[in-house]
Motif scaffolding. Structure first.
Motif, short mmCIF file in Angstrom:
data_model
loop_
_atom_site.label_atom_id
_atom_site.label_comp_id
_atom_site.label_asym_id
_atom_site.label_seq_id
_atom_site.Cartn_x
_atom_site.Cartn_y
_atom_site.Cartn_z
N ILE A 132 0.87 -1.17 0.00
CA ILE A 132 0.00 0.00 0.00
C ILE A 132 0.91 1.22 0.00
CG2 ILE A 132 -1.71 1.34 1.29
CD1 ILE A 132 -2.83 -1.29 2.33
N ILE A 133 0.54 2.20 -0.81
CA ILE A 133 1.28 3.46 -0.87
C ILE A 133 0.37 4.58 -0.39
CG2 ILE A 133 2.26 5.20 -2.40
CD1 ILE A 133 3.24 3.02 -4.18
N ASP A 134 0.84 5.33 0.60
CA ASP A 134 0.15 6.55 1.01
C ASP A 134 0.81 7.69 0.26
OD1 ASP A 134 -1.48 5.29 2.99
OD2 ASP A 134 0.29 5.13 4.24
N ASN A 135 0.01 8.59 -0.26
CA ASN A 135 0.63 9.69 -1.00
C ASN A 135 -0.10 11.01 -0.78
OD1 ASN A 135 -1.56 8.91 -2.90
ND2 ASN A 135 -0.64 10.48 -4.15
N LYS A 136 0.69 12.06 -0.91
CA LYS A 136 0.16 13.42 -0.91
C LYS A 136 0.75 14.08 -2.14
CE LYS A 136 -1.10 15.67 2.66
NZ LYS A 136 -1.17 16.36 3.94
N THR A 137 -0.10 14.67 -2.94
CA THR A 137 0.33 15.30 -4.18
C THR A 137 -0.21 16.73 -4.24
OG1 THR A 137 0.32 13.18 -5.33
CG2 THR A 137 0.25 15.14 -6.70
N ASP A 146 -4.80 13.74 -1.27
CA ASP A 146 -4.33 12.90 -0.17
C ASP A 146 -5.03 11.56 -0.31
OD1 ASP A 146 -3.09 12.16 2.15
OD2 ASP A 146 -4.43 13.26 3.47
N SER A 147 -4.30 10.53 -0.66
CA SER A 147 -4.95 9.24 -0.90
C SER A 147 -4.00 8.09 -0.61
CB SER A 147 -5.45 9.16 -2.35
OG SER A 147 -4.38 9.21 -3.24
N ALA A 148 -4.49 6.89 -0.80
CA ALA A 148 -3.69 5.68 -0.66
C ALA A 148 -4.02 4.75 -1.82
CB ALA A 148 -3.95 5.00 0.67
N HIS A 168 0.30 -3.13 -11.27
CA HIS A 168 -1.13 -2.79 -11.18
C HIS A 168 -1.32 -1.92 -9.96
CE1 HIS A 168 -5.47 -3.03 -11.18
NE2 HIS A 168 -5.39 -3.22 -9.88
N PHE A 169 -2.16 -0.91 -10.08
CA PHE A 169 -2.52 -0.15 -8.89
C PHE A 169 -3.99 0.22 -8.93
CE2 PHE A 169 -1.34 3.31 -11.75
CZ PHE A 169 -2.30 4.28 -11.48
N SER A 170 -4.56 0.34 -7.74
CA SER A 170 -5.93 0.79 -7.62
C SER A 170 -6.03 1.64 -6.36
CB SER A 170 -6.90 -0.40 -7.54
OG SER A 170 -6.55 -1.25 -6.47
N LEU A 171 -6.93 2.60 -6.40
CA LEU A 171 -7.08 3.50 -5.25
C LEU A 171 -7.73 2.76 -4.09
CD1 LEU A 171 -8.11 6.66 -7.19
CD2 LEU A 171 -6.10 6.43 -5.75
N TRP A 172 -7.19 2.97 -2.92
CA TRP A 172 -7.65 2.31 -1.71
C TRP A 172 -8.47 3.26 -0.84
CZ3 TRP A 172 -8.20 -2.23 0.60
CH2 TRP A 172 -8.24 -2.30 1.98
N HIS A 173 -8.00 4.49 -0.76
CA HIS A 173 -8.61 5.45 0.15
C HIS A 173 -8.41 6.86 -0.39
CE1 HIS A 173 -9.74 7.29 3.98
NE2 HIS A 173 -8.67 8.03 3.88
N LYS A 187 -3.53 4.77 7.48
CA LYS A 187 -2.88 5.74 6.60
C LYS A 187 -1.86 6.58 7.35
CE LYS A 187 -3.98 9.03 2.99
NZ LYS A 187 -2.62 9.44 3.02
N GLN A 188 -0.70 6.74 6.74
CA GLN A 188 0.37 7.53 7.32
C GLN A 188 0.16 9.01 7.01
OE1 GLN A 188 4.25 5.05 6.70
NE2 GLN A 188 2.90 4.64 4.99
N ILE A 189 0.50 9.86 7.95
CA ILE A 189 0.37 11.31 7.74
C ILE A 189 1.60 11.78 6.98
CG2 ILE A 189 0.21 13.53 8.88
CD1 ILE A 189 -1.89 12.20 10.37
#
Length: 193
Positions: A132-137, A146-148, A168-173, A187-189
């Motif tokens: 899982i990747i947490d990201n802020k763009t 702000d998503s994962a 492959h990737f899909s949005l989680w959150h 989810k990480q801040i």
């Protein structure tokens, strides 16, 4: 003609009965015994794939460094990569063009953190890594996303090095996940520098 059809049907029935009686007397197939492949990776190998994925995500995608991303991908021109919009890219060169549009286009800066990284050996030279990747763009228009995402990479070992041959990737959150998003308490801040 009718006698020929009857003879064929009778032959089929007798063959079916003989086959069924032979099949029923055989012992069941022990799939576990036939499957001799060990899918587990030793801790050192798990750490190796975790380190590669963390570097790719944080220093490649996160820092929008195409050369870093390239270093982890198989360069076979016949491979196909798909982006989030659905089109397929034939080989790394086309995929690089798409990445360039994102990195040099509407993204100002972004940061990615990995978690829940797990790898499994699929064969001697194929490994699957999920995470899982947490990201802020921050987009160039100032909008913050702000998503994962859930990701999977398939690695193939060629000439002693592991390269990605499929992803492959899909949005989680997050907002972009819409109604298909899942609650995500882990989810990480992330603070953008």
């Amino acid at each position: 003609m009718m006698k020929l059809v009857q003879k064929i049907l009778l032959t089929l029935v007798v063959t079916s009965i003989n086959f069924a009686s032979v099949a029923s007397t055989e012992t069941p197939v022990n799939v576990e015994h036939q499957l001799k492949h060990n899918f587990t990776l030793k801790q050192k190998q798990q750490d190796q794939f975790k380190n590669m994925v963390t570097d790719l995500v944080a220093n490649g995608f996160g820092k929008m460094n195409i050369e870093k991303v390239k270093s982890y991908y198989n360069q076979d021109p016949e491979l196909r990569f798909a982006d989030a919009d659905g089109p397929f890219h034939k080989g790394w060169k086309e995929y690089k063009v798409w990445l360039g549009k994102i990195f040099g286009g509407f993204v100002d800066k972004q940061k990615f953190l990995t978690r829940d990284v797990h790898s499994s050996r699929l064969s001697d030279d194929i490994v699957l890594t999920t995470l899982i990747i947490d990201n802020k763009t921050k987009l160039t228009n100032g909008e913050l996303i702000d998503s994962a995402m859930r990701l999977s990479f398939i690695w193939m070992q060629t000439e002693g090095s592991w390269k990605i041959i499929h992803e492959h990737f899909s949005l989680w959150h997050g907002e972009l996940a819409g109604p298909m998003g899942y609650p995500d308490n882990g989810k990480q801040i992330i603070e953008l520098d």
